[in-house]
Design a protein around this motif. Structure first.
Motif, PDB file in Angstrom:
ATOM      1  N   ALA A  23       0.828  -1.199   0.000  1.00 20.93           N
ATOM      2  CA  ALA A  23       0.000   0.000   0.000  1.00 20.93           C
ATOM      3  C   ALA A  23       0.869   1.258   0.000  1.00 20.93           C
ATOM      4  N   LEU A  24       1.941   1.249   0.800  1.00 21.03           N
ATOM      5  CA  LEU A  24       2.835   2.404   0.844  1.00 21.03           C
ATOM      6  C   LEU A  24       3.526   2.596  -0.499  1.00 21.03           C
ATOM      7  N   HIS A  25       4.015   1.515  -1.094  1.00 18.64           N
ATOM      8  CA  HIS A  25       4.691   1.619  -2.383  1.00 18.64           C
ATOM      9  C   HIS A  25       3.747   2.167  -3.446  1.00 18.64           C
ATOM     10  N   THR A  26       2.499   1.666  -3.467  1.00 11.46           N
ATOM     11  CA  THR A  26       1.510   2.143  -4.426  1.00 11.46           C
ATOM     12  C   THR A  26       1.225   3.627  -4.237  1.00 11.46           C
ATOM     13  N   ALA A  27       1.046   4.046  -2.978  1.00 13.30           N
ATOM     14  CA  ALA A  27       0.754   5.448  -2.693  1.00 13.30           C
ATOM     15  C   ALA A  27       1.913   6.355  -3.104  1.00 13.30           C
ATOM     16  N   LEU A  28       3.143   5.907  -2.868  1.00 15.69           N
ATOM     17  CA  LEU A  28       4.303   6.726  -3.219  1.00 15.69           C
ATOM     18  C   LEU A  28       4.523   6.785  -4.724  1.00 15.69           C
ATOM     19  N   LEU A  29       4.155   5.726  -5.432  1.00 14.05           N
ATOM     20  CA  LEU A  29       4.241   5.770  -6.890  1.00 14.05           C
ATOM     21  C   LEU A  29       3.252   6.791  -7.449  1.00 14.05           C
ATOM     22  N   ARG A  30       2.071   6.834  -6.853  1.00 13.64           N
ATOM     23  CA  ARG A  30       1.052   7.766  -7.328  1.00 13.64           C
ATOM     24  C   ARG A  30       1.422   9.214  -7.023  1.00 13.64           C
ATOM     25  N   ASP A  31       1.995   9.456  -5.847  1.00 11.04           N
ATOM     26  CA  ASP A  31       2.271  10.821  -5.425  1.00 11.04           C
ATOM     27  C   ASP A  31       3.578  10.847  -4.637  1.00 11.04           C
ATOM     28  N   PRO A  32       4.711  10.784  -5.330  1.00  7.00           N
ATOM     29  CA  PRO A  32       5.993  10.749  -4.614  1.00  7.00           C
ATOM     30  C   PRO A  32       6.305  12.093  -3.958  1.00  7.00           C
ATOM     31  N   PRO A  33       6.827  12.086  -2.745  1.00  6.58           N
ATOM     32  CA  PRO A  33       7.233  13.338  -2.095  1.00  6.58           C
ATOM     33  C   PRO A  33       8.333  14.031  -2.899  1.00  6.58           C
ATOM     34  N   PRO A  34       8.436  15.353  -2.810  1.00  9.62           N
ATOM     35  CA  PRO A  34       9.494  16.077  -3.523  1.00  9.62           C
ATOM     36  C   PRO A  34      10.876  15.527  -3.173  1.00  9.62           C
ATOM     37  N   GLY A  35      11.702  15.375  -4.189  1.00 10.90           N
ATOM     38  CA  GLY A  35      13.061  14.891  -3.987  1.00 10.90           C
ATOM     39  C   GLY A  35      13.224  13.395  -4.085  1.00 10.90           C
ATOM     40  N   THR A  36      12.117  12.654  -4.216  1.00 10.02           N
ATOM     41  CA  THR A  36      12.208  11.195  -4.303  1.00 10.02           C
ATOM     42  C   THR A  36      12.853  10.782  -5.623  1.00 10.02           C
ATOM     43  N   LEU A  37      13.865   9.913  -5.554  1.00  6.79           N
ATOM     44  CA  LEU A  37      14.554   9.434  -6.747  1.00  6.79           C
ATOM     45  C   LEU A  37      14.224   7.985  -7.079  1.00  6.79           C
ATOM     46  N   GLU A  38      14.024   7.155  -6.061  1.00  6.70           N
ATOM     47  CA  GLU A  38      13.824   5.722  -6.305  1.00  6.70           C
ATOM     48  C   GLU A  38      13.089   5.107  -5.130  1.00  6.70           C
ATOM     49  N   LEU A  39      12.221   4.143  -5.433  1.00  9.08           N
ATOM     50  CA  LEU A  39      11.503   3.378  -4.421  1.00  9.08           C
ATOM     51  C   LEU A  39      11.859   1.907  -4.571  1.00  9.08           C
ATOM     52  N   VAL A  40      12.222   1.255  -3.469  1.00 14.08           N
ATOM     53  CA  VAL A  40      12.583  -0.163  -3.501  1.00 14.08           C
ATOM     54  C   VAL A  40      11.738  -0.885  -2.457  1.00 14.08           C
ATOM     55  N   PRO A  41      10.633  -1.540  -2.877  1.00 12.22           N
ATOM     56  CA  PRO A  41       9.785  -2.246  -1.914  1.00 12.22           C
ATOM     57  C   PRO A  41      10.369  -3.598  -1.544  1.00 12.22           C
ATOM     58  N   ALA A  42      10.005  -4.077  -0.369  1.00 14.29           N
ATOM     59  CA  ALA A  42      10.367  -5.419   0.084  1.00 14.29           C
ATOM     60  C   ALA A  42       9.174  -5.991   0.840  1.00 14.29           C
ATOM     61  N   ALA A  43       9.384  -7.076   1.583  1.00 11.75           N
ATOM     62  CA  ALA A  43       8.267  -7.762   2.226  1.00 11.75           C
ATOM     63  C   ALA A  43       7.612  -6.918   3.311  1.00 11.75           C
ATOM     64  N   ARG A  44       8.393  -6.133   4.053  1.00 14.43           N
ATOM     65  CA  ARG A  44       7.840  -5.344   5.151  1.00 14.43           C
ATOM     66  C   ARG A  44       8.404  -3.927   5.192  1.00 14.43           C
ATOM     67  N   THR A  45       9.118  -3.537   4.157  1.00 13.33           N
ATOM     68  CA  THR A  45       9.752  -2.224   4.131  1.00 13.33           C
ATOM     69  C   THR A  45       9.665  -1.610   2.729  1.00 13.33           C
TER      70      THR A  45
END
Length: 218
Positions: A23-45
């Motif tokens: 859910a967090l990864h999906t939300a950040l893909l839709r609306d990334p905070p300013p300055g975000t360069l990359e998102l790396v999801p895992a099982a609990r992080t």
């Protein structure tokens, strides 16, 4: 939610379980905070890499804590939202060495296992273990089986397998302890491509039965 510094250019967000991480990864893909360069999801992080010249870690942490996690990981599959839109279809020849054992463990027939495996729409939750290996969620709960007691020292490339709540495809020959259902002839890892695999986090995946033998790999 716990947010930890991860070096000087990233924050590690711990959320406790797979659904909240999705859910967090999906939300950040839709609306990334300013300055975000990359998102790396895992099982609990979810690891958030950022540009320190654009945002400060405290400001980014505050933005992450404000993310609405009411969206679920399934939203990504239903809406196609994610790092890549559309659905990847993977043809499978259901000839895996563990298919009869999986059917026995599930209390199903082999055709029932195949039908249930093909009926689900999966989502790439995260990648790991080996380059191009995607952990797919969304499997029928009736197909949940444990890892093999004794892992194999050699699993052929293209093997489609189950373990616990995940389904996966071995992109190259490697050791492995998952239950083998079948094989696919399509390539899921090419380091010269961009991206090198079609199975990036957020991608929807369907398996389809392939009755004919796979073409020989070059």
């Amino acid at each position: 939610m716990e947010i930890l510094r991860y070096g000087s250019r990233a924050l590690l967000v711990e959320v406790g379980d797979l659904d909240r991480a999705g859910a967090l990864h999906t939300a950040l893909l839709r609306d990334p905070p300013p300055g975000t360069l990359e998102l790396v999801p895992a099982a609990r992080t979810v690891l958030v890499r950022y540009d320190p010249g654009t945002t400060a870690p405290d400001r980014l942490a505050a933005a992450l804590r404000a993310v609405d996690l009411s969206a679920t990981a399934d939203d990504a599959t239903r809406s196609g939202t994610g790092a890549r839109s559309g659905t990847v279809e993977i043809p499978v020849r259901y000839d895996g060495a563990d298919l009869p054992e999986v059917a026995h463990l599930c209390g199903l027939t082999v055709p029932e296992v195949i039908a249930r495996h093909c009926a689900a729409t999966y989502r790439v939750a995260f990648c790991g273990f080996a380059p191009g290996f995607a952990y797919l969620t969304g499997a029928d709960p009736a197909l949940r089986v444990p890892r093999r007691t004794v892992p194999r020292t050699r699993v052929p490339a293209g093997s489609v397998a189950l373990a616990d709540e995940f389904t996966g495809v071995y992109p190259r020959e490697s050791p492995g302890g998952w239950q083998l259902l079948g094989t696919t002839g399509i390539s899921l890892w090419n380091p010269e491509a961009d991206p090198p695999t079609p199975l990036v986090p957020g991608t929807a995946v369907r398996f389809t039965p392939a009755d004919r033998p796979h073409p020989r790999r070059p």
